[in-house]
Design a protein around this motif. Structure first.
Motif, short mmCIF file in Angstrom:
data_model
loop_
_atom_site.label_atom_id
_atom_site.label_comp_id
_atom_site.label_asym_id
_atom_site.label_seq_id
_atom_site.Cartn_x
_atom_site.Cartn_y
_atom_site.Cartn_z
N GLU B 230 0.85 -1.19 0.00
CA GLU B 230 0.00 0.00 0.00
C GLU B 230 0.89 1.24 0.00
N PRO B 231 0.58 2.22 -0.86
CA PRO B 231 1.42 3.42 -0.85
C PRO B 231 1.27 4.19 0.46
N GLY B 232 2.33 4.77 0.95
CA GLY B 232 2.23 5.56 2.18
C GLY B 232 3.57 5.74 2.86
N GLU B 233 3.55 6.57 3.88
CA GLU B 233 4.78 6.98 4.56
C GLU B 233 5.36 5.88 5.45
N SER B 234 6.68 5.86 5.56
CA SER B 234 7.33 4.91 6.46
C SER B 234 7.62 5.54 7.82
N ALA B 235 7.62 4.70 8.85
CA ALA B 235 7.93 5.19 10.20
C ALA B 235 9.41 5.51 10.30
#
Lengths: 543, 235
Positions: B230-235
């Protein structure tokens, strides 16, 4: 103490190549290339660093030498000299270990009506839980499910994980977050009041929950505060040094030792939960570690003597980017985010030799190769060697001030030692981070020894051969809770142990003797000794 | 090696320059039991009182994070008797009155700022204490977020406030009563309880988690390889 002149010479080269490297992308390895570099350079593949265990329930299995040394060791106590008839603490459940796993277990056991006592050799909360920065995984979003979480965990663990434990962890995760929310753990939330969730290494859905850079610390302090409010007794600076079993071989308590008065105490319990963490401070293969002071595998030694089998003890997790200079912070974690933001990994000539975001084990192996085989590492005056993580490149990519804004804790950490990481790169080397293996349990967290439960890093099988980020804070809560509930239920139906024995310890000692293990070797270690050898040899034990 | 002279609880030792107080003590021969926890600046277990050479002023720091200097004297404070009244979070309100009930000494705050001056995390300790006494729980929680509970603030407070415990309380009050609950959690927990499949796996496959535990490795690997990140920001 900043960088040495020798390091400064290398930094000049890093600075000189930076503009050219801005758009340079180092190619990722193929799966075959990854396998090759791992078998050649990952510490887990260094055969001479491992040997077979020669005694006990996992006899014949391979484990790191440093760990086998503490397993193949004699008890600290002389079993026949201990008075087992005077009971100092008589409780339903004894919980050994004062980190997140032990605290979750204490709370759930207490909520389920048990009379609980916790002992810890340090201060309550001084544990790896407190140091976990990244986050905790739970499948809560519309696009996610425990099934997808399950697959991610298995893939990370090379499909060797024990399915029933992974099922338990994936299924319990949302409930753990809900419990924390009620307890007042201050998680990051978005504008819709939803938990803020992000990706971690190896996740296919965003499910990493966080409390800024202090996720573990916030969880730990909340659990500790709740324990104080519930008046759950905690014996600090009190180590367990061996378990006690009854004459039927069931868990019945432990031999405790006051670290300060040096006096032993007998704790009798109907059930025992061991939550003592892992072996980071045994410094496997001499690696520095991210772990706290007390991570010396004590619980593993005790449960092993009691008859619990171990799994995956040969699978050790090294984090590719540990600080290797300045000396004060050697081993400490340099977060993966530095590479996520665009920092490249460079050798002494300021040249890239790896794709910066390979999986943790592969990245570690490439760094080790560059230092040990290619010999292009940067030496430190204390005999270590490292490579550069080019943090100033982040400023070039994202604009001035980007390092301080995105990495406040890291910036603060290095600033304390006179290094501005927005101007100078960071010297790193792989660091010992996590023990993937541990004692075997069922989904109630119970071992093969009746009434003996495990929670957290001391247990094995949950993460298979490799744990993903965000699953250890989850693990300690899930199995702490399960152990607490199962033990509380158990103690309602079992009687107070009639007889306390060291039969298992005596049997183990016989095995050690027949295997001709040198008798001066003693364990558990309890705390590492970082004083110098010349000081140690002149110590006299007078009082 | 450059050596410096330090005084550990008054006794003189020569130690290499550049060591932290903790490592200097170990170099001198100490095997620490108290005052040493995570060794990485997170647990707050190694609070130390320091007097630099020739200075009238006492400073403080974490032993694992503070570098020794020539002529430095120091003593650790491995324990500081805390004040922690009992409370149960479920029966509370996020108000100034609630704070007054549990920690009345907060209202004696003189605004002297001694606490902020000693905080090794550079937190605005006095500001969060003041926010708590105004009933601004959200602000107090925010300002106290990075607190390590080392307790050094409490050692310097002339009116005996235990600031870090106030910080722990306001963070818990904020999270339970002010930040609205995430409504997805109940829904997901119910689905799990009813053994429902909440989301189809990538590739269109459906199974309960319990069914999946019976799958062989080959099938699991196929499902794993079919995942789409899923596209999205990494921690």
């Amino acid at each position: 103490m900043s960088y040495t002149n020798e390091m400064r010479e290398s930094i000049k080269k890093v600075n000189a190549t930076r503009a050219k490297r801005l758009h340079e992308e180092y190619p990722q390895l193929t799966l075959e290339e990854r396998a090759k570099i791992l078998s050649a350079f990952h510490p887990d593949h260094k055969d001479e660093a491992f040997r077979k265990i020669t005694v006990g329930p996992s006899k014949g299995e391979k484990a790191p030498n440093e760990f086998v040394d503490v397993l193949e060791s004699y008890p600290l106590e002389s079993p026949d000299e201990i008075d087992l008839n005077t009971i100092d603490y008589d409780v339903d459940i004894l919980i050994i270990g004062g980190g997140g796993g032990g605290s979750a277990a204490s709370l759930w056991a207490h909520m389920n009506g048990a009379n609980v006592l916790m002992c810890t050799k340090l201060r309550h909360g001084e544990a790896n839980t407190m140091m976990a920065q990244g986050g905790i995984q739970a499948a809560v979003s519309e696009t996610d499910s425990p099934q997808i979480h399950y697959l991610d965990i298995l893939g990370g663990g090379h499909f060797d994980n024990f399915p029933e434990l992974v099922e338990a962890m994936a299924n319990d995760a949302p409930g753990i977050i809900k419990w924390h929310e009620k307890l007042g753990v201050m998680y990051d939330k978005d504008e819709k009041n939803h938990m803020l969730i992000k990706h971690g290494g190896g996740t296919s859905r965003m499910r990493m929950h966080s409390a800024r850079d202090y996720t573990g610390a916030v969880i730990m302090r909340t659990l500790k505060d709740e324990m104080e409010n519930r008046k759950i007794p905690v014996l600090e600076y009190t180590a367990a040094i061996d378990l006690l079993l009854d004459d039927e071989g069931k868990a019945a308590g432990a031999l405790l030792w006051n670290m300060e008065t040096k006096e032993y105490k007998i704790a009798r319990a109907k059930a025992v939960i061991v939550a003592t963490g892992g072996f980071g401070r045994l410094h496997i293969q001499n690696f520095p570690t991210t772990n706290h002071y007390g991570a010396t595998a004590d619980g593993l030694v005790m449960i092993y003597r009691a008859g619990v089998k171990l799994a995956f003890m040969d699978a050790v997790q090294y984090h590719p980017t540990g600080a290797i200079w300045p000396e004060q912070i050697v081993g400490l974690l340099v977060t993966e985010k530095v590479r996520g933001l665009g920092a490249q990994v460079l050798n002494i000539d300021g040249i890239q030799f790896t794709y910066p975001l390979e999986p943790r084990d592969v990245e570690s192996a490439k760094i080790i190769k560059e230092c040990l085989e290619v010999k292009k590492g940067v030496p430190t005056p204390t005999g270590n060697i490292g490579v550069w993580l080019d943090s100033p490149l982040i400023e070039l990519k994202l604009g001035k001030g980007a390092v301080k804004k995105n990495l406040p804790a890291m910036f603060r950490q290095y600033e304390r030692f006179g290094i501005d990481i927005s101007v100078d790169p960071i010297l790193i080397y792989p660091t010992l981070h996590y023990q993937n293996g541990g004692g075997m349990i069922n989904s109630d967290a119970e071992t093969s020894v009746p009434n003996l439960f495990l929670a957290g890093e001391v247990a094995g099988g949950i993460h298979g051969r490799n744990r993903l980020m965000g699953n250890s804070l989850l693990d300690i809560n899930v199995f702490g809770r399960r152990a607490g509930i199962a033990a509380a239920k158990r103690v309602k139906t079992v009687d107070i142990p009639k007889k306390l024995t060291f039969n298992h310890v005596k049997k183990y000692v016989e095995e050690l003797k027949s295997a001709k293990i040198p008798e001066d070797r003693k364990s558990p270690v309890l705390l590492p000794d970082y004083s110098r050898i010349e000081k140690r040899v002149k110590r006299l034990s007078i009082f | 090696m450059d050596m410096v002279t330090v005084y550990i609880m008054g006794r003189e030792y020569q130690v290499p320059a550049g060591l932290t107080i903790m490592k200097a003590m170990e170099y001198a021969g100490y095997r620490l039991i108290r005052g040493c926890g995570c060794r990485g600046g997170f647990c707050g277990g190694c609070g130390t009182i320091i007097r630099k050479k020739g200075s009238y002023k006492l400073t403080v720091g974490l032993a694992c994070q503070t570098v020794v200097e020539d002529g430095m004297q120091f003593a650790q404070i491995p324990y500081y008797p805390p004040h922690h009244p009992d409370y149960m979070l479920e029966n509370m309100e996020p108000t100034a009155e609630q704070i007054l009930k549990i920690y009345p000494e907060v209202f004696r705050c003189l605004s002297c700022n001694s606490c902020s001056k000693v905080c090794p995390q550079d937190l605005r300790v006095m500001d969060y204490v003041q926010a708590a006494l105004r009933g601004d729980i959200a602000k107090a929680a925010d300002l106290s977020f990075d607190c390590l509970n080392c307790g050094l603030c409490a050692t310097r407070c002339p009116v005996e406030i235990v600031q870090y415990n106030v910080g722990n309380l306001v963070k818990r009050l904020y999270s339970r009563y002010i930040a609205p609950a995430d409504d997805r959690l109940d829904k997901r927990c119910k689905e799990i309880e009813e053994n429902k499949v909440s989301t189809t796996l990538d590739g269109g496959f459906n199974a309960t988690l319990n069914e999946m535990t019976q799958f062989d490795k080959k099938k699991l690997k196929d499902l794993y390889n079919a995942r789409v990140k899923e596209p999205g920001e990494s921690a």
